[in-house]
Motif scaffolding. Structure first.
Motif, PDB file in Angstrom:
ATOM      1  N   LEU B 231       2.958 -22.997  30.293  1.00 35.12           N
ATOM      2  CA  LEU B 231       1.671 -23.447  30.806  1.00 35.12           C
ATOM      3  C   LEU B 231       1.097 -22.486  31.836  1.00 35.12           C
ATOM      4  O   LEU B 231      -0.064 -22.082  31.764  1.00 35.12           O
ATOM      5  CB  LEU B 231       1.835 -24.822  31.461  1.00 35.12           C
ATOM      6  CG  LEU B 231       2.087 -26.007  30.531  1.00 35.12           C
ATOM      7  CD1 LEU B 231       2.446 -27.234  31.347  1.00 35.12           C
ATOM      8  CD2 LEU B 231       0.866 -26.264  29.671  1.00 35.12           C
ATOM      9  N   ALA B 232       1.924 -22.104  32.786  1.00 32.93           N
ATOM     10  CA  ALA B 232       1.459 -21.239  33.866  1.00 32.93           C
ATOM     11  C   ALA B 232       0.990 -19.913  33.301  1.00 32.93           C
ATOM     12  O   ALA B 232      -0.003 -19.322  33.749  1.00 32.93           O
ATOM     13  CB  ALA B 232       2.581 -21.016  34.873  1.00 32.93           C
ATOM     14  N   MET B 260      -2.859 -24.785  26.237  1.00 37.56           N
ATOM     15  CA  MET B 260      -2.849 -25.977  27.070  1.00 37.56           C
ATOM     16  C   MET B 260      -2.958 -25.592  28.547  1.00 37.56           C
ATOM     17  O   MET B 260      -3.728 -26.166  29.297  1.00 37.56           O
ATOM     18  CB  MET B 260      -1.550 -26.729  26.817  1.00 37.56           C
ATOM     19  CG  MET B 260      -1.791 -28.176  26.521  1.00 37.56           C
ATOM     20  SD  MET B 260      -0.261 -28.995  26.130  1.00 37.56           S
ATOM     21  CE  MET B 260       0.032 -28.506  24.480  1.00 37.56           C
ATOM     22  N   LEU B 264      -6.110 -26.599  30.988  1.00 32.19           N
ATOM     23  CA  LEU B 264      -5.915 -27.333  32.236  1.00 32.19           C
ATOM     24  C   LEU B 264      -6.419 -26.527  33.429  1.00 32.19           C
ATOM     25  O   LEU B 264      -6.963 -27.079  34.384  1.00 32.19           O
ATOM     26  CB  LEU B 264      -4.432 -27.686  32.397  1.00 32.19           C
ATOM     27  CG  LEU B 264      -3.910 -28.697  31.362  1.00 32.19           C
ATOM     28  CD1 LEU B 264      -2.389 -28.750  31.359  1.00 32.19           C
ATOM     29  CD2 LEU B 264      -4.482 -30.083  31.631  1.00 32.19           C
ATOM     30  N   ALA B 267     -10.039 -27.023  33.661  1.00 34.61           N
ATOM     31  CA  ALA B 267     -10.327 -28.339  34.237  1.00 34.61           C
ATOM     32  C   ALA B 267     -10.188 -28.283  35.752  1.00 34.61           C
ATOM     33  O   ALA B 267     -11.027 -28.795  36.493  1.00 34.61           O
ATOM     34  CB  ALA B 267      -9.380 -29.381  33.650  1.00 34.61           C
ATOM     35  N   ARG B 268      -9.146 -27.617  36.211  1.00 37.64           N
ATOM     36  CA  ARG B 268      -8.927 -27.534  37.659  1.00 37.64           C
ATOM     37  C   ARG B 268     -10.075 -26.803  38.359  1.00 37.64           C
ATOM     38  O   ARG B 268     -10.489 -27.148  39.448  1.00 37.64           O
ATOM     39  CB  ARG B 268      -7.618 -26.799  37.949  1.00 37.64           C
ATOM     40  CG  ARG B 268      -6.392 -27.712  37.962  1.00 37.64           C
ATOM     41  CD  ARG B 268      -5.165 -27.020  38.537  1.00 37.64           C
ATOM     42  NE  ARG B 268      -4.712 -25.928  37.693  1.00 37.64           N
ATOM     43  CZ  ARG B 268      -3.923 -26.081  36.636  1.00 37.64           C
ATOM     44  NH1 ARG B 268      -3.513 -27.278  36.268  1.00 37.64           N
ATOM     45  NH2 ARG B 268      -3.559 -25.041  35.924  1.00 37.64           N
ATOM     46  N   LEU B 291      -6.982 -33.631  25.414  1.00 40.76           N
ATOM     47  CA  LEU B 291      -7.498 -32.975  26.619  1.00 40.76           C
ATOM     48  C   LEU B 291      -9.011 -33.135  26.682  1.00 40.76           C
ATOM     49  O   LEU B 291      -9.642 -33.565  25.727  1.00 40.76           O
ATOM     50  CB  LEU B 291      -7.120 -31.482  26.589  1.00 40.76           C
ATOM     51  CG  LEU B 291      -5.621 -31.186  26.652  1.00 40.76           C
ATOM     52  CD1 LEU B 291      -5.360 -29.689  26.525  1.00 40.76           C
ATOM     53  CD2 LEU B 291      -5.025 -31.710  27.954  1.00 40.76           C
ATOM     54  N   VAL B 292      -9.570 -32.799  27.826  1.00 38.12           N
ATOM     55  CA  VAL B 292     -11.018 -32.877  27.985  1.00 38.12           C
ATOM     56  C   VAL B 292     -11.540 -31.471  28.230  1.00 38.12           C
ATOM     57  O   VAL B 292     -11.261 -30.914  29.277  1.00 38.12           O
ATOM     58  CB  VAL B 292     -11.408 -33.769  29.190  1.00 38.12           C
ATOM     59  CG1 VAL B 292     -12.901 -34.056  29.172  1.00 38.12           C
ATOM     60  CG2 VAL B 292     -10.595 -35.063  29.181  1.00 38.12           C
TER      61      VAL B 292
END
Lengths: 339, 339
Positions: B231-232, B260, B264, B267-268, B291-292
């Motif tokens: 993810l990171a 992903m 994210l 989103a942040r 997810l959005v």
DNA sequence: TTGTAAGCGTTATCAT
DNA sequence: ATGATAACGCTTACAA
């Protein structure tokens, strides 16, 4: 390929023996315990092994020695990523100790678990690791008679077959619920998988109720839900609770990816977390920390359960330990912005 | 427990034979092919099996018949959930056909894979399934000599050892890149795992470049990145590209959970997707759809790869098929709001 | 240090 | 339909 004697097929130990001018017994020793053989012979054997492409037959070896280096593992579902870390831990340790892993999948059915256990015992595995802690009587009987060491690791059972390596689902659930209570939440919802078919869910429900009592909070049946696993299921649970007769100010999702589904549903609806409702999860999926807001959860020792299970099993197999044993591994609460 | 003759230990076939008043050969037949035995004998054997708690010894059986019902599987990582579906598919089919699964983990190393293959051949497995498609020469040689059937399923290789069951990483990558081009994106970034150590990433890079050419878009080295999985790592890749010399209008993350992490991160930061940048993923994680906004991705036949691998292997083992075979499974593009 | 002989618990093969 | 006998390929136990 063809062997020098004209026969085809895999090379056997006697082919190696003939070529190295020794007996099969010496070849066997050279391979399993080189120190027992003179350097000269060792070299000749090694060379012969290479020359004929010899691959030892462990079926024959195990049959003869009544010892195998195979461990059987039964998990409820191979696909479920929660078990994957545990399997990885087991595999890591076994590989280091030159053991092999056979794996079967019970699909959450005790009958399928029994079939898997039978198949493993037929292969004369050296040990068993079972994720589940409830078994058919026939399975228990077979294991008992076989004398094969077993580790269970679904939850800390009071009456293990043999050895247990786990964390306490009840304590973990209790700890998280208390954590929420201490943060000031008064109407704490609780969502888990179906307890009737799942000892882990049962323990988690017990922990939740114990914590409520301890915190002096009333138990509201309307705040406790059982759902199947999955993202969609988490979203649905969230909505059901929020639209129910008692509206929670926090929800503890003690099952699978439920919390993730709920958190994503909040994002979709623009509900502030924890402004509208706080969310806590049970398992340390990487992802929970990357959601907006990141989700408070329990960090469970999944990998460690696998490692330790394999270790205690090998200890027993290799005679370094005996008797029942319960390893209670520790969990942690990871507090994040969602609560 | 104690057998009637006073010896302890597991019951053997001759204990059953003695109790049923037949020879071991008849017991063997009654168990493996009941039709070959009279109903009367069949019943006596069944009763004796129950009475002594007989569990057949497949080690002895396999040694004698030179047939085993064990399939060996090597995956790069057990923990990686992408492989989990494939393993599940294999396990499902094998169970239905009364075969067992041995699993090992190469940790993405060819040497570890070789060791696992050797261990499996020592157990005289009936077949092998290898996720990776590049192997050490020694591993290839061992497999060849053993004559054991093999399925590879990492990607559609041009020169398989034996059988291949996969989808084309190159075609899939090309298809998604073309999809983005058709949607009007002109500066399409591409992020994958390191190609040097991963045939799948190599194929995906080839597909990306082929698609650019086909779409008449220039290849910009600054738009192509190699990253570790995670993810990171996805978040970092996003930032590097967005702050680089050529700012992409879309990014195709062709590896692990990279997309992903990137989604994210958007989103942040409150970056609109696809307003600021469009995002496409390679694998059908459930989560991507929740997810959005939900993320456009490829739906890959992971479970099906497992099933078909097991099926073609069993066909070969049971003599229903022979010779090389390549199964090219289909993928789909799932178009969602992120592009 | 090395070898001989006798199993380990099944199934293949050939009889009856 | 059933049984006797000899493998299967290795290791244990003992001997030299």
């Amino acid at each position: 390929m063809t062997r020098e004697d004209g026969k085809s097929g895999a090379a056997r130990m006697r082919d190696v023996a003939r070529m190295a001018q020794v007996s099969t017994m010496t070849v066997s020793r050279a391979l399993t315990d080189p120190a027992k053989v003179s350097p000269d012979v060792r070299a000749r054997v090694a060379e012969a092994v290479r020359a004929v492409g010899y691959v030892p037959n462990k079926l024959a070896g195990s049959l003869s020695s009544s010892r195998s280096r195979i461990i059987g593992l039964v998990v409820p579902s191979i696909e479920n990523s929660l078990f994957a870390s545990t399997v990885q831990g087991i595999s890591d340790v076994l590989r280091r100790h030159d053991h092999q892993l056979m794996i079967a999948d019970s699909g959450y059915s005790m009958e399928a678990e029994e079939a898997a256990i039978r198949a493993f015992l037929e292969q004369r595995v050296a040990g068993l690791i079972l994720h589940d802690t409830t078994h058919t009587p026939a399975a228990v009987e077979m294991i008992r008679r076989s004398g094969v060491p077993v580790v269970e690791n679904g939850t800390l059972v009071p009456d293990p077959l043999d050895m247990v390596v786990s964390y306490s689902n009840q304590d973990a659930s209790r700890a998280m619920t208390l954590h929420l209570a201490r943060l000031g939440y008064r109407r704490i919802g609780f969502v888990s998988l179906h307890a009737a078919t799942n000892a882990r869910s049962r323990d988690r429900q017990l922990g939740y109720r114990a914590a409520l009592e301890e915190a002096g909070l009333p138990f509201e049946p309307a705040l406790m839900l059982e759902m199947p696993g999955g993202l969609a299921s988490g979203a649905e649970a969230l909505l059901r609770l929020m639209e129910g007769p008692v509206v929670p100010d926090a929800i503890f999702f003690a099952g699978d990816v439920l919390a993730m589904g709920a958190s994503l549903e909040c994002a979709r609806r623009g509900w502030p977390v924890p402004g509208k409702v706080a969310i806590a999860a049970f398992d340390n999926f990487d992802l929970l920390g990357h959601l907006v807001p990141p989700v408070t959860t329990l960090k469970l020792p999944r990998l460690e359960i696998g490692r330790r299970s394999a270790e205690v099993l090998l200890d027993r197999i290799q005679g370094r330990a005996s008797g029942p044993l319960a390893v209670d591994l520790r969990f942690e609460i990871i507090h994040r912005a969602s609560t």
